[in-house]
Structure formats: structure tokens, C-alpha cells
Design an enzyme around this catalytic site. Structure first.
Site, PDB file in Angstrom:
ATOM      1  N   PHE A   1      -6.772  21.142 -24.941  1.00  0.00           N
ATOM      2  CA  PHE A   1      -7.139  19.728 -25.022  1.00  0.00           C
ATOM      3  C   PHE A   1      -8.391  19.548 -24.160  1.00  0.00           C
ATOM      4  O   PHE A   1      -8.553  20.222 -23.137  1.00  0.00           O
ATOM      5  CB  PHE A   1      -6.007  18.790 -24.564  1.00  0.00           C
ATOM      6  CG  PHE A   1      -6.434  17.357 -24.755  1.00  0.00           C
ATOM      7  CD1 PHE A   1      -6.545  16.829 -26.030  1.00  0.00           C
ATOM      8  CD2 PHE A   1      -6.818  16.579 -23.674  1.00  0.00           C
ATOM      9  CE1 PHE A   1      -7.026  15.541 -26.225  1.00  0.00           C
ATOM     10  CE2 PHE A   1      -7.293  15.276 -23.867  1.00  0.00           C
ATOM     11  CZ  PHE A   1      -7.396  14.761 -25.152  1.00  0.00           C
ATOM     12  N   THR A   2      -9.248  18.627 -24.570  1.00  0.00           N
ATOM     13  CA  THR A   2     -10.590  18.498 -23.965  1.00  0.00           C
ATOM     14  C   THR A   2     -10.544  18.404 -22.435  1.00  0.00           C
ATOM     15  O   THR A   2     -11.120  19.250 -21.740  1.00  0.00           O
ATOM     16  CB  THR A   2     -11.301  17.255 -24.545  1.00  0.00           C
ATOM     17  OG1 THR A   2     -10.432  16.122 -24.401  1.00  0.00           O
ATOM     18  CG2 THR A   2     -11.617  17.446 -26.029  1.00  0.00           C
TER      19      THR A   2
ATOM     20  N   ASP B   1       2.170  19.932 -20.670  1.00  0.00           N
ATOM     21  CA  ASP B   1       1.454  18.684 -20.938  1.00  0.00           C
ATOM     22  C   ASP B   1       2.395  17.841 -21.791  1.00  0.00           C
ATOM     23  O   ASP B   1       2.521  18.027 -22.996  1.00  0.00           O
ATOM     24  CB  ASP B   1       0.132  18.957 -21.658  1.00  0.00           C
ATOM     25  CG  ASP B   1      -0.638  17.667 -21.923  1.00  0.00           C
ATOM     26  OD1 ASP B   1      -0.015  16.583 -21.884  1.00  0.00           O
ATOM     27  OD2 ASP B   1      -1.850  17.737 -22.174  1.00  0.00           O
TER      28      ASP B   1
ATOM     29  N   PHE C   1     -18.480  14.345 -26.753  1.00  0.00           N
ATOM     30  CA  PHE C   1     -18.083  13.469 -27.865  1.00  0.00           C
ATOM     31  C   PHE C   1     -18.016  12.006 -27.459  1.00  0.00           C
ATOM     32  O   PHE C   1     -18.197  11.129 -28.294  1.00  0.00           O
ATOM     33  CB  PHE C   1     -16.730  13.923 -28.437  1.00  0.00           C
ATOM     34  CG  PHE C   1     -15.629  14.002 -27.423  1.00  0.00           C
ATOM     35  CD1 PHE C   1     -15.467  15.139 -26.647  1.00  0.00           C
ATOM     36  CD2 PHE C   1     -14.760  12.939 -27.233  1.00  0.00           C
ATOM     37  CE1 PHE C   1     -14.448  15.214 -25.697  1.00  0.00           C
ATOM     38  CE2 PHE C   1     -13.749  13.002 -26.296  1.00  0.00           C
ATOM     39  CZ  PHE C   1     -13.597  14.142 -25.516  1.00  0.00           C
TER      40      PHE C   1
ATOM     41  N   ARG D   1     -12.673  14.938 -34.320  1.00  0.00           N
ATOM     42  CA  ARG D   1     -12.024  16.023 -33.576  1.00  0.00           C
ATOM     43  C   ARG D   1     -12.470  17.315 -34.258  1.00  0.00           C
ATOM     44  O   ARG D   1     -11.767  17.904 -35.058  1.00  0.00           O
ATOM     45  CB  ARG D   1     -10.495  15.911 -33.620  1.00  0.00           C
ATOM     46  CG  ARG D   1      -9.937  14.785 -32.783  1.00  0.00           C
ATOM     47  CD  ARG D   1      -9.754  15.102 -31.301  1.00  0.00           C
ATOM     48  NE  ARG D   1     -10.866  14.774 -30.440  1.00  0.00           N
ATOM     49  CZ  ARG D   1     -10.758  14.364 -29.187  1.00  0.00           C
ATOM     50  NH1 ARG D   1      -9.586  14.143 -28.658  1.00  0.00           N
ATOM     51  NH2 ARG D   1     -11.823  14.163 -28.441  1.00  0.00           N
TER      52      ARG D   1
ATOM     53  N   LYS E   1       0.357   7.295 -23.589  1.00  0.00           N
ATOM     54  CA  LYS E   1       0.777   7.586 -24.970  1.00  0.00           C
ATOM     55  C   LYS E   1       2.269   7.284 -25.115  1.00  0.00           C
ATOM     56  O   LYS E   1       2.659   6.138 -25.171  1.00  0.00           O
ATOM     57  CB  LYS E   1       0.463   9.056 -25.303  1.00  0.00           C
ATOM     58  CG  LYS E   1      -1.019   9.336 -25.570  1.00  0.00           C
ATOM     59  CD  LYS E   1      -1.818   9.503 -24.324  1.00  0.00           C
ATOM     60  CE  LYS E   1      -3.146  10.162 -24.568  1.00  0.00           C
ATOM     61  NZ  LYS E   1      -3.986  10.157 -23.353  1.00  0.00           N
TER      62      LYS E   1
ATOM     63  N   TYR F   1       0.840  -1.200   0.000  1.00  0.00           N
ATOM     64  CA  TYR F   1       0.000   0.000   0.000  1.00  0.00           C
ATOM     65  C   TYR F   1       0.876   1.253   0.000  1.00  0.00           C
ATOM     66  O   TYR F   1       0.584   2.222  -0.676  1.00  0.00           O
ATOM     67  CB  TYR F   1      -0.947   0.027   1.201  1.00  0.00           C
ATOM     68  CG  TYR F   1      -1.953   1.147   1.076  1.00  0.00           C
ATOM     69  CD1 TYR F   1      -3.140   0.945   0.369  1.00  0.00           C
ATOM     70  CD2 TYR F   1      -1.698   2.413   1.611  1.00  0.00           C
ATOM     71  CE1 TYR F   1      -4.055   1.972   0.197  1.00  0.00           C
ATOM     72  CE2 TYR F   1      -2.609   3.444   1.446  1.00  0.00           C
ATOM     73  CZ  TYR F   1      -3.787   3.223   0.745  1.00  0.00           C
ATOM     74  OH  TYR F   1      -4.672   4.245   0.571  1.00  0.00           O
TER      75      TYR F   1
HETATM   76  N1  F0G Z   1      -3.347  15.700 -22.614  1.00  0.00           N
HETATM   77  C1  F0G Z   1      -3.315  15.301 -23.891  1.00  0.00           C
HETATM   78  C2  F0G Z   1      -2.533  16.085 -24.896  1.00  0.00           C
HETATM   79  C3  F0G Z   1      -4.007  14.154 -24.273  1.00  0.00           C
HETATM   80  O1  F0G Z   1      -3.963  13.751 -25.530  1.00  0.00           O
HETATM   81  C4  F0G Z   1      -4.745  13.430 -23.296  1.00  0.00           C
HETATM   82  C5  F0G Z   1      -5.515  12.268 -23.660  1.00  0.00           C
HETATM   83  C6  F0G Z   1      -4.749  13.903 -21.972  1.00  0.00           C
HETATM   84  C7  F0G Z   1      -4.029  15.039 -21.676  1.00  0.00           C
HETATM   85  C8  F0G Z   1      -5.526  13.225 -20.886  1.00  0.00           C
HETATM   86  O2  F0G Z   1      -4.891  12.072 -20.507  1.00  0.00           O
HETATM   87  O3  F0G Z   1      -6.538  10.281 -21.130  1.00  0.00           O
HETATM   88  O4  F0G Z   1      -4.624   9.826 -19.598  1.00  0.00           O
HETATM   89  O5  F0G Z   1      -6.519  11.188 -18.835  1.00  0.00           O
HETATM   90  N2  F0G Z   1      -5.775  11.981 -24.841  1.00  0.00           N
HETATM   91  C9  F0G Z   1      -6.471  10.802 -25.311  1.00  0.00           C
HETATM   92  C10 F0G Z   1      -6.603  10.893 -26.793  1.00  0.00           C
HETATM   93  C11 F0G Z   1      -7.749  10.497 -24.631  1.00  0.00           C
HETATM   94  O6  F0G Z   1      -7.256  10.000 -27.365  1.00  0.00           O
HETATM   95  O7  F0G Z   1      -6.062  11.806 -27.418  1.00  0.00           O
HETATM   96  P1  F0G Z   1      -5.700  10.772 -19.993  1.00  0.00           P
END
Ligand code: F0G
Length: 460
Positions: free
Chosen positions: A128-129, A219, A452, A386, A262, A76
Site C-alpha cells: 500500500f502506498t 494492516d 498521485f 490506482r 475505513k 491532555y
Molecule cells: N493501509 C491501507 C490498506 C489503506 O487503505 C490506507 C489508506 C492506509 C493504510 C493509510 O491510512 O490514510 O489513515 O493514513 N487508504 C486510503 C485510501 C487513503 O483511499 O485507500 P491513513
């Protein structure tokens, strides 16, 4: 700067285990698409042949990473895998303090809550979303300061991830530096098509932010891919190893959020890394509330071990050249078929310009959503919208209508072969040849956040 003597980007690995794919008929795909409300996120992966929905968490781990999974120390507190990860993050990226999180958005949540006060402004090189949503939920407002070239799919500027310092300066003059807790800088800007930021631009930004006392939060989800483009395109870096370029990029920023799903070649994991002790202290408190203890942050010990090994593999020159080389191969094939794509070709996928592909479909009938559905129907290749659906709504309820209306063909790392790339390009070309017959969609269900993922559509 391809070093392989045999092929411009041949893979520096061989395949030890395979996963069988299900082939589907056009009738099966038609039924599956309808059931999924024309949203590729709602398809079952079993109904997909080649899955290009995302490069996130879809990489093939190496035998070494799998071996690392067996070394998981599932304690833990104080797992040895945490200390290994901490050592690798310090060594490869250079950030001082590490807080593991279950994935990228876990880190975004924590840093946004710590640094953003109501009414603050967060400038960034395109949104980014999840990143923007966490900034907004913390009371901040995102402002786009990427260069104009990034919003033009045709513009071949080599560093479309760059910041426009004049745009930033205007914001600083308008709101004052005290209203800007940090600048949010992504490497390999996802929404712009995987476009890199240059070292020269980062250095200029660093100088500016030093003068005004503003942090840069990085990021770093796709930092190694960005480093590849710097090595290829920026004067003075062609002989510098990817690992050194990555460390240089990180050294020009104050902290980072990472989705290790990624670049770092794992199926789950992420972290927050920061150089300031006070911010780290606060993050260590907060991670316990939202993720888990500060030495595991929602991850198993084995996940942290696989991440530590994946980070080391991700900054290997041969790996990254093959990774981006495969993406470029697909893009060049699409260009040869006349398919309109975002240029230059980005690091993690091909972004097809749906406005150009389907000029007869207005943006409020979701051209990119429509195109993603059409490609799936043709061949079982799953891609992602996108565009206007991903962009969502403003705080006042109005739709964002982004300039870029794209379909992302995202390439998982070390998963598909060159023959798969051919199938993808040929399928897209078939759809392109019958594009006039394709009709738009209407949205019949819209979720409140990140619509989305779960929105549903019907054919018009
Ligand atoms: N920042 C970037 C540039 C991303 O592409 C993503 C995720 C995140 C942050 C968030 O990270 O998913 O680990 O919580 N991108 C994925 C995509 C979902 O399909 O581009 P996460």
C-alpha cells in the site's frame, strides 16, 4: 449468508439527516477538470456529485457515535475516552497494548521506525502506498509475496489476498530471517481490489513465521470486510459471527496498524496495537514526538469515543453484509453492462480494469488516470487512479509499471443509496460506449513523494 428476510442486503439503518449535493453542468465539469490538472484529487469536492474518491474518513457516523462526540473528555492526559477505546480494542481485536495515532500512516511511521533497520526486507501481500513509503523511509525494502492470482484482474480465486509461502521462503533463504523484522499483512488487500486473505493461509503463515521467529504486523484497516468474505467463502466459517472471525484473524498476528477512517466508521483516527511490551514501550516514547501524548496520539477525546463506538458497529453482521452487499450490487450492474472490472468483486469498491477499458492507450499515457477524468466529465462522479501514477518510482528513479492499471470506485460506508449506485454504473457504461474516442494524458508536474495526490496532467 444474508440474514435479512426482505432483501439480500438492505441497510440496517434509516436516514436522520441529509447533506445536499451540488449538481453541475458538463461545461462546469470540463472547466473544473482542466483546473485540477486532470487529477481527481485536485478537484474541489463542491464540484463533485457522487464522491467515490475514497472510503477513507467519508463514512456517515451513527447517532450513537455523534452522541459519543458529546462525551469527549478533552483532557491532555488520561482522557476517559482513551480508556474506553483501549478496552474496545482489547475486547474486539484482542491486541494487548494500544497507541492511538491521528490516522493509519501515523502508526505506520512509528512501527517502521521501531522495527526496521537499514537493509532490512519487509515482505507483504501487495504494497500500500503509505505503508511501503514508511518502510522505505526507515531504510527497508518491500518485497511483494502475494499470490500471482492477485495480479490478474480476471482470475476469480476467492482469496486473492493470500500469501505465496514459496515466495516468502525464497526471501527467507536469500536474506536470512534476521533481515526480516516482520511480514506486512493487509486484510482486504486494497491495491488488489479489496481482496481477502483466508484463515487457512493466515494459519499456514503463522506456523511458518513461528518456526523462523518472524513477526506478522497486520494492516487491519478493512479487517471486518475481510471477515465477511471468510464467512461467505471459506469452509467452516459460515456460522461464525463477523466479530469472532475478526478476533481470530487478529489472534494470528503480533500487532497491527489501523486507519480507523475505513472499517471503524470515523472521519479521523487510527492506532498502533501490539502484543510485545518492548515494542509498545518504544512506540509510547515515539508517539509523543510525532503524534501527541500516548493517551491521545493526535486525536481529540471525542474522536476516540466515536472510534470506540464505530469499532463495535463495524463488526455487526447486518452492518457488514449491507456494506459489502451495496458494493457487490454496483459491481454486478457494471458487469451486466460489459464493463471490465476486477473479479471477484472486492469489499470496499469496484476496480475497473483501465487496460481493458482503454486498450488503445499505452500505460505511459496513464489509462486509469484518463478514465477517472472521463467518468468525472460524464457525470460528476469522482473516482481514483490506482495504476502507474499511484505506483510511483523506485529508489533508482525508474517508474514502477504495475500489472494492475485500475480505476477505483470506492464506496463510502452508509452514505449513498441504491439509486446512486445506478447512476454510477450508467455513467460508466456511457463512457464505455464511447471509449475509442478517449485520448491519453501526459504528466506535466510530478511531486517527489506519493505523486498521485498532486501530479498534474494535460490532454495529449
Ligand atoms: N493501509 C491501507 C490498506 C489503506 O487503505 C490506507 C489508506 C492506509 C493504510 C493509510 O491510512 O490514510 O489513515 O493514513 N487508504 C486510503 C485510501 C487513503 O483511499 O485507500 P491513513
Amino acid at each position: 449468508m444474508h440474514k435479512s428476510p426482505y432483501h439480500s442486503w438492505a441497510e440496517p439503518y434509516k436516514i436522520k439527516m441529509v447533506e445536499l449535493l451540488k449538481m453541475t453542468s458538463p461545461q462546469q465539469r470540463k472547466k473544473a477538470l482542466k483546473e485540477a490538472g486532470y487529477n481527481t484529487f485536485l478537484l474541489r469536492s463542491e464540484d463533485v456529485y457522487i464522491d467515490l474518491l475514497t472510503d477513507s474518513g467519508t463514512s456517515a457516523m451513527s447517532d450513537r457515535q455523534w452522541a459519543g462526540m458529546m462525551l469527549g473528555d478533552e483532557a491532555y492526559a488520561g482522557s476517559r475516552n482513551f480508556y474506553h477505546l483501549e478496552e474496545v480494542v482489547k475486547d474486539v481485536y484482542g491486541y494487548k497494548y494500544l497507541v492511538p495515532t491521528h490516522q493509519g500512516r501515523g502508526a505506520e511511521n512509528i512501527i517502521s521506525k521501531i522495527l526496521i533497520k537499514k537493509g532490512d526486507i519487509i515482505p507483504g501481500n501487495m504494497y500500500f502506498t503509505t505503508t511501503r513509503l514508511h518502510q522505505e523511509l526507515a531504510g527497508g525494502k518491500f518485497e511483494d509475496i502475494i499470490i500471482d492470482e492477485a495480479h490478474d484482474p480476471e482470475n476469480e480465486f476467492p482469496f486473492k489476498g493470500n500469501v505465496d509461502l514459496d515466495k516468502l521462503d525464497k526471501l527467507v533463504k536469500k536474506y536470512g530471517a534476521s533481515k526480516i523484522p516482520y511480514i506486512s499483512i493487509a486484510t482486504s488487500v486494497n491495491m488488489a481490489g479489496g481482496q481477502p486473505i483466508s484463515i487457512a493461509n493466515l494459519k499456514a503463515l503463522r506456523a511458518y513465521t513461528k518456526k523462523h521467529g518472524i513477526r506478522i504486523i497486520h494492516d487491519m484497516t478493512r479487517v471486518a470486510e475481510n471477515a465477511h468474505f471468510i464467512q461467505q467463502r471459506e469452509a467452516g466459517y459460515s456460522k461464525m459471527p463477523i466479530r469472532s472471525i475478526v478476533k481470530l484473524i487478529c489472534s494470528l498476528t503480533d500487532g497491527a496498524t489501523m486507519s480507523a477512517k475505513k472499517d471503524a466508521l470515523v472521519n479521523i483516527g487510527g492506532f498502533l496495537a501490539i502484543n510485545e511490551w518492548d515494542v509498545f514501550e518504544e512506540a509510547r516514547n515515539m508517539v509523543v514526538v510525532y503524534e501527541g501524548l500516548h493517551t491521545y496520539g493526535g486525536l481529540a477525546g471525542r474522536d476516540m469515543e466515536a472510534m470506540a463506538i464505530g469499532i463495535l458497529e463495524s463488526v455487526n453482521d447486518d452492518h457488514i453484509h449491507a456494506r459489502v452487499g451495496q458494493v457487490v450490487y454496483l459491481g454486478e450492474k457494471m458487469i451486466s453492462f460489459g464493463i471490465p472490472i476486477v473479479k471477484p468483486i472486492g469489499g470496499h469498491g469496484i476496480f475497473v480494469d483501465a487496460k481493458k477499458f482503454l486498450p488503445h492507450i499505452p500505460q505511459d499515457q496513464f489509462p486509469a488516470q484518463t478514465l477517472a477524468a472521463a467518468v468525472y466529465l460524464d457525470s460528476g462522479v469522482r473516482t481514483m487512479e490506482r495504476g502507474v501514477v499511484s505506483a510511483g518510482r523506485k529508489a533508482n528513479g525508474e517508474n514502477y509499471f504495475p500489472k494492475l492499471e485500475l480505476v477505483r470506485f470506492t464506496i463510502p460506508r452508509r452514505v449513498y443509496t441504491q439509486a446512486h449506485m445506478d447512476v454510477i454504473a450508467e455513467s460508466t457504461a456511457r463512457v464505455f460506449n464511447k471509449r475509442q474516442k478517449i485520448k491519453g494524458l501526459k504528466m506535466v508536474y510530478e511531486p517527489k513523494y506519493l505523486r498521485f495526490f498532486q501530479a498534474r496532467f494535460e490532454e495529449i
